[in-house]
Write an enzyme that holds these catalytic residues in place. Structure first.
Site, mmCIF file in Angstrom:
data_model
loop_
_atom_site.group_PDB
_atom_site.id
_atom_site.type_symbol
_atom_site.label_atom_id
_atom_site.label_comp_id
_atom_site.label_asym_id
_atom_site.label_seq_id
_atom_site.Cartn_x
_atom_site.Cartn_y
_atom_site.Cartn_z
ATOM 1 N N SER A 135 1.203 -0.488 -0.019
ATOM 2 C CA SER A 135 0.183 0.393 0.031
ATOM 3 C C SER A 135 0.732 1.450 0.098
ATOM 4 C CB SER A 135 -0.585 0.320 1.386
ATOM 5 O OG SER A 135 -1.792 1.152 1.342
ATOM 6 N N LYS A 161 -1.330 -0.748 -4.650
ATOM 7 C CA LYS A 161 -1.981 -0.096 -4.362
ATOM 8 C C LYS A 161 -1.792 1.768 -4.098
ATOM 9 C CE LYS A 161 -4.766 -0.118 0.079
ATOM 10 N NZ LYS A 161 -5.472 -1.017 0.950
ATOM 11 N N LYS A 163 -2.458 4.754 -2.206
ATOM 12 C CA LYS A 163 -3.956 5.743 -2.126
ATOM 13 C C LYS A 163 -4.891 6.871 -2.388
ATOM 14 C CE LYS A 163 -3.854 3.339 2.278
ATOM 15 N NZ LYS A 163 -5.785 2.724 2.745
ATOM 16 N N ASP A 189 -7.141 2.803 -3.521
ATOM 17 C CA ASP A 189 -7.827 2.614 -2.386
ATOM 18 C C ASP A 189 -8.351 4.191 -1.672
ATOM 19 O OD1 ASP A 189 -7.621 1.349 1.404
ATOM 20 O OD2 ASP A 189 -8.677 2.264 0.072
ATOM 21 N N GLU A 214 -11.156 0.856 -4.753
ATOM 22 C CA GLU A 214 -11.340 0.032 -2.933
ATOM 23 C C GLU A 214 -12.266 1.487 -1.936
ATOM 24 O OE1 GLU A 214 -7.744 -1.295 -0.738
ATOM 25 O OE2 GLU A 214 -8.937 -1.130 1.294
ATOM 26 N N ASP A 239 -13.618 -2.151 1.774
ATOM 27 C CA ASP A 239 -12.897 -2.174 3.209
ATOM 28 C C ASP A 239 -13.605 -2.010 4.710
ATOM 29 O OD1 ASP A 239 -9.718 -1.075 4.146
ATOM 30 O OD2 ASP A 239 -11.412 -2.264 5.263
ATOM 31 N N LYS A 263 -10.086 -7.724 7.093
ATOM 32 C CA LYS A 263 -9.253 -8.180 8.097
ATOM 33 C C LYS A 263 -9.557 -8.377 9.437
ATOM 34 C CE LYS A 263 -7.192 -2.699 6.311
ATOM 35 N NZ LYS A 263 -8.193 -2.025 6.463
ATOM 36 N N GLY A 291 -3.928 -5.541 5.589
ATOM 37 C CA GLY A 291 -2.901 -4.749 6.777
ATOM 38 C C GLY A 291 -3.306 -3.291 7.202
HETATM 39 C C1 NPQ Z 1 -1.829 -0.856 4.603
HETATM 40 C C2 NPQ Z 1 -3.241 0.077 3.781
HETATM 41 O O1 NPQ Z 1 -3.495 0.658 3.380
HETATM 42 N N1 NPQ Z 1 -4.184 0.364 5.075
HETATM 43 C C3 NPQ Z 1 -5.807 0.600 5.136
HETATM 44 C C4 NPQ Z 1 -5.435 1.949 5.999
HETATM 45 C C5 NPQ Z 1 -4.590 2.370 6.592
HETATM 46 C C6 NPQ Z 1 -3.765 3.621 6.858
HETATM 47 C C7 NPQ Z 1 -3.453 3.757 8.000
HETATM 48 C C8 NPQ Z 1 -3.432 3.669 9.307
HETATM 49 C C9 NPQ Z 1 -2.612 3.876 10.750
HETATM 50 C C10 NPQ Z 1 -3.041 3.522 11.815
HETATM 51 C C11 NPQ Z 1 -3.995 2.243 11.522
HETATM 52 C C12 NPQ Z 1 -4.740 1.719 11.011
HETATM 53 C C13 NPQ Z 1 -4.740 2.124 9.466
HETATM 54 C C14 NPQ Z 1 -4.986 1.733 8.397
HETATM 55 C C15 NPQ Z 1 -6.357 0.356 4.546
HETATM 56 O O2 NPQ Z 1 -6.470 -0.517 3.588
HETATM 57 O O3 NPQ Z 1 -7.448 0.957 4.124
HETATM 58 MG MG MG Z 2 -8.688 0.118 2.169
#
Ligand code: NPQ
Ligand code: MG
Length: 372
Positions: A135, A161, A163, A189, A214, A239, A263, A291
């Site tokens: 990501s 991926k 953002k 995402d 996403e 998600d 998740k 993640g």
């Molecule tokens: C790897 C990825 O993109 N994760 C989340 C977004 C995300 C990003 C940063 C975070 C920091 C602390 C706790 C939760 C978090 C979740 C997602 O898929 O949407």
């Molecule tokens: Mg996400």
């Protein structure tokens, strides 16, 4: 098992680089770890809630509070606790899925270590290595984005991926698609940053052959995701919306999601995550493992989960080094050769990782709490 004590550890770990999403910038991970002391041995679990209630309504202080005042006392009073009983025993508390998931994972770790079984074997893993994606945050410039992506490609990641948010979407995607070439696996995402009014704009992503988009809209707006799916070619993946197997079925049947990001923390635990996997498999809906910037504890459990047959897309189960220079356990490192871009499924008892307690103590943000 009898639970004799539950420990709450708050650990601060700097990120190797800022991680920007549509809901903010992260430069460090504050994580709440749980250790349960039972008559069968100890187990560790990781709460995936962020420091602030931005990804979801849960956050570290809130999770610690609900564990200390409601969830832990219930488990400490119970004459017998197993991973399979935790959700029912804690069901009287509404929500707080990430807090509950951390406790369930710690109990499962203790339970499986006591009988020498791994998470992978217990889940029914069918793979020894899992394909890993990565990501990539919103970057200060396109050039910095491309440099970061090029680094991940060089490391062997199977999927990129990005953002995205309004104002940072079409150009980054176009430039990364150009960098990857037509066959590179690429997805985006939005973390709920758009609304249905942006549908025509989002349709302009269709030419870039993305695997999925996403969570473009608000997590409670299932209907708008179904409406978007009628308008764009890119598959919609949810998600934040998917809090349980029941919600997954509802979203799938309403055409709001054709791919599901699983998740364990978001759905209340690994046992519910298995149920989401199983029902998606019955409905022929591909799933992948999301993640939450986990330490080695959560990362190990996620890699074991991602080894199930329905996980047919690379997940955000990146190497530890994607987020942390140092970790509280042996770092997860991408394989090489035939295992390039893959992580090996742990085979040791429980999560299979040994927590470095000196590391945890050295990075503790406050003295750990022991609840009895
Ligand atoms: C790897 C990825 O993109 N994760 C989340 C977004 C995300 C990003 C940063 C975070 C920091 C602390 C706790 C939760 C978090 C979740 C997602 O898929 O949407
Ligand atoms: Mg996400």
């Amino acid at each position: 098992m009898r639970i004799d004590a539950i420990e709450l550890h708050r650990v601060g770990m700097p990120l190797v680089r800022p991680f920007e999403t549509s809901f903010g910038v992260q430069t460090a991970r504050e994580v709440l770890l749980i250790r349960v002391r039972t008559d069968a041995g100890d187990g560790w679990g990781e709460c995936v809630a962020g420091t602030e209630p931005f990804y979801s309504s849960e956050y570290v202080d809130g999770a610690a509070h609900v564990i200390e005042h409601y969830l832990a006392p219930t488990l400490l009073r119970a004459p017998d606790v197993t991973a399979a009983s935790v959700a029912r025993q804690l069901g009287y508390v509404a929500g707080h899925r990430m807090a509950k998931a951390a406790l369930e994972a710690a109990v499962l770790d203790a339970e499986l270590r006591a009988v020498g079984r791994s998470f992978g074997e217990y889940f029914g893993a069918t793979a020894e290595w899992v394909d890993c994606g990565v990501s990539v945050g919103i970057a200060p410039s396109i050039d910095e984005l491309l440099a970061e992506v090029a680094g991940y490609v060089a490391e062997g990641y199977k999927r990129i991926k990005l953002k995205v948010k309004p104002g940072w979407d079409l150009e980054p995607v176009a430039r990364v698609r150009e960098l990857l070439g037509p066959d590179g696996l690429l997805q985006v995402d939005a973390n709920t940053a758009y609304t249905l009014a942006d549908a025509e704009h989002l349709k302009r992503l269709d030419p870039f052959d993305l695997l999925l988009i996403e969570q473009p809209f608000d997590e409670e707006d299932i209907a708008s995701h179904a409406a978007l799916a009628q308008v764009i070619e890119t598959p919609v993946c949810l998600d934040e919306s998917i809090l349980s197997a029941a919600i997954a079925v509802d979203a799938i049947e309403r055409g709001a999601t054709s791919i599901v990001n699983i998740k364990a923390g978001r759905v209340g635990g690994y046992l519910e995550a298995l149920r989401v996997h199983d029902i998606c498999r019955e409905l022929s809906v591909p799933v992948w493992c999301g993640g939450m910037l986990e330490t080695g504890i959560g990362r190990a459990a996620n890699v074991a989960l991602a080894a199930l047959p329905g996980f047919t897309l690379p997940g955000d189960t990146s190497a530890s080094g994607r987020y942390f220079a140092d970790d509280l356990a042996e770092p997860f490192v991408l394989g090489s050769g035939e295992h390039a871009g893959q992580l090996r499924v742990p085979t040791g008892p429980g999560t299979g990782v040994e927590v470095d307690e000196a590391f945890v103590a050295a990075r503790a943000l406050s003295p750990h709490r022991t609840l009895r």
